[in-house]
Scaffold this motif. Sequence first.
Motif, PDB file in Angstrom:
ATOM      1  N   ILE A  22     -44.425 -26.641  80.184  1.00 36.35           N
ATOM      2  CA  ILE A  22     -45.005 -27.240  78.982  1.00 36.35           C
ATOM      3  C   ILE A  22     -43.840 -27.651  78.086  1.00 36.35           C
ATOM      4  O   ILE A  22     -43.036 -26.810  77.685  1.00 36.35           O
ATOM      5  CB  ILE A  22     -45.927 -26.267  78.238  1.00 36.35           C
ATOM      6  N   ARG A  23     -43.752 -28.934  77.810  1.00 39.26           N
ATOM      7  CA  ARG A  23     -42.649 -29.447  77.000  1.00 39.26           C
ATOM      8  C   ARG A  23     -43.055 -29.531  75.529  1.00 39.26           C
ATOM      9  O   ARG A  23     -44.218 -29.762  75.210  1.00 39.26           O
ATOM     10  CB  ARG A  23     -42.231 -30.840  77.490  1.00 39.26           C
ATOM     11  N   SER A  25     -47.597 -31.525  77.421  1.00 38.80           N
ATOM     12  CA  SER A  25     -46.562 -31.937  76.479  1.00 38.80           C
ATOM     13  C   SER A  25     -47.070 -31.899  75.050  1.00 38.80           C
ATOM     14  O   SER A  25     -48.181 -32.343  74.760  1.00 38.80           O
ATOM     15  CB  SER A  25     -46.088 -33.364  76.819  1.00 38.80           C
ATOM     16  N   ILE A  26     -46.223 -31.370  74.160  1.00 36.89           N
ATOM     17  CA  ILE A  26     -46.501 -31.293  72.729  1.00 36.89           C
ATOM     18  C   ILE A  26     -45.465 -32.127  71.994  1.00 36.89           C
ATOM     19  O   ILE A  26     -44.269 -32.057  72.294  1.00 36.89           O
ATOM     20  CB  ILE A  26     -46.413 -29.836  72.228  1.00 36.89           C
ATOM     21  N   VAL A  27     -45.919 -32.916  71.037  1.00 32.64           N
ATOM     22  CA  VAL A  27     -44.998 -33.590  70.119  1.00 32.64           C
ATOM     23  C   VAL A  27     -45.428 -33.262  68.697  1.00 32.64           C
ATOM     24  O   VAL A  27     -46.582 -33.482  68.322  1.00 32.64           O
ATOM     25  CB  VAL A  27     -44.976 -35.118  70.312  1.00 32.64           C
ATOM     26  N   ASN A  28     -44.498 -32.729  67.942  1.00 29.63           N
ATOM     27  CA  ASN A  28     -44.731 -32.436  66.531  1.00 29.63           C
ATOM     28  C   ASN A  28     -44.001 -33.458  65.674  1.00 29.63           C
ATOM     29  O   ASN A  28     -42.842 -33.787  65.941  1.00 29.63           O
ATOM     30  CB  ASN A  28     -44.234 -31.031  66.190  1.00 29.63           C
ATOM     31  N   VAL A  29     -44.672 -33.961  64.651  1.00 29.09           N
ATOM     32  CA  VAL A  29     -44.062 -34.946  63.765  1.00 29.09           C
ATOM     33  C   VAL A  29     -43.427 -34.222  62.587  1.00 29.09           C
ATOM     34  O   VAL A  29     -44.122 -33.574  61.794  1.00 29.09           O
ATOM     35  CB  VAL A  29     -45.092 -35.979  63.274  1.00 29.09           C
ATOM     36  N   ALA A  30     -42.120 -34.320  62.480  1.00 31.19           N
ATOM     37  CA  ALA A  30     -41.387 -33.727  61.361  1.00 31.19           C
ATOM     38  C   ALA A  30     -40.926 -34.867  60.447  1.00 31.19           C
ATOM     39  O   ALA A  30     -41.712 -35.741  60.104  1.00 31.19           O
ATOM     40  CB  ALA A  30     -40.219 -32.888  61.869  1.00 31.19           C
ATOM     41  N   GLY A  57     -58.757 -29.052  80.891  1.00 26.27           N
ATOM     42  CA  GLY A  57     -57.445 -28.829  80.315  1.00 26.27           C
ATOM     43  C   GLY A  57     -57.026 -29.952  79.384  1.00 26.27           C
ATOM     44  O   GLY A  57     -57.665 -31.002  79.296  1.00 26.27           O
ATOM     45  N   LEU A  58     -55.933 -29.720  78.686  1.00 18.52           N
ATOM     46  CA  LEU A  58     -55.368 -30.661  77.718  1.00 18.52           C
ATOM     47  C   LEU A  58     -53.988 -31.085  78.199  1.00 18.52           C
ATOM     48  O   LEU A  58     -53.160 -30.243  78.550  1.00 18.52           O
ATOM     49  CB  LEU A  58     -55.264 -29.993  76.343  1.00 18.52           C
ATOM     50  N   ASP A  59     -53.757 -32.388  78.228  1.00 23.19           N
ATOM     51  CA  ASP A  59     -52.468 -32.893  78.688  1.00 23.19           C
ATOM     52  C   ASP A  59     -51.467 -33.073  77.551  1.00 23.19           C
ATOM     53  O   ASP A  59     -50.291 -32.747  77.701  1.00 23.19           O
ATOM     54  CB  ASP A  59     -52.662 -34.238  79.402  1.00 23.19           C
ATOM     55  N   HIS A  60     -51.926 -33.614  76.420  1.00 25.03           N
ATOM     56  CA  HIS A  60     -51.008 -33.963  75.339  1.00 25.03           C
ATOM     57  C   HIS A  60     -51.558 -33.489  73.991  1.00 25.03           C
ATOM     58  O   HIS A  60     -52.730 -33.695  73.685  1.00 25.03           O
ATOM     59  CB  HIS A  60     -50.812 -35.473  75.267  1.00 25.03           C
TER      60      HIS A  60
END
Length: 243
Positions: free
Chosen positions: A168-169, A125-130, A69-72
């Motif tokens: 999932i954040r 958790s996902i973080v997208n850079v805007a 699996g993928l964590d981040h």
Amino acid sequence: MSRTALVTGAGGGIGLATAQRLSADGCRVVATDIKPERPASLPDDVRYVPLDLRSGDLDELLSPFADGGLDHLVNAAGVAFFDRDGSALDADEAVWDVTLGVNLHATRALISAAVPALRKGKGRSIVNVASIAGTRGMDSPLDAYQVSKAAIVSLSRSLALQLAPENIRCNTVCPGAILTPMIEHLYVEDPARRTDMEERTPMRRLGYPEEIAAAIAFLLSDQASFITATDLVVDGGWSVQVK
């Protein structure tokens, strides 16, 4: 067992700083960028995959996470055409195609492809850079870039609501003026432009990729376990000013 992370745009700037930070934090990192050469400053334990996210094999990119699996997931890949972008009233269609293709469509496609692996992860958790350019107008329009970043903010909020029941954040970081390779050359060519930007920033300086990486690492961490659908602005106070 260490956490796993996939970071896009890791050929330089914010993506590279984030891959470095997550590796230092003990994550097993896969980093990708369109650049064919591996960045010299990328830690040895980081796997580097050169890939055009618009047309490359996303399943192959995600293959290291098929079992555990993928964590981040950090979507930091992005482009801006400062010399060709401008008003939507006089648009360069090629600029719009590439800008939206990289900044929005490739991000959406990768998130869609990565969710099955995230469901099996621990960090989830996902973080997208805007960018703050996607949250306000600009003195000199870069409409293709602004639209792509505004769309990322909106997409992140929507996905956060959709994925929250699965724990999932999804959050967004909105940087201000950061000294990345994408803009550094502008200040080399026009030092007065940098001085003006610094003077107009309340903290009287520009930001560094490592500072954005720190914000991303926080949002990915368990310390942010109840934070989702948030847009974290990291801009030295720029965007709260009344001009």
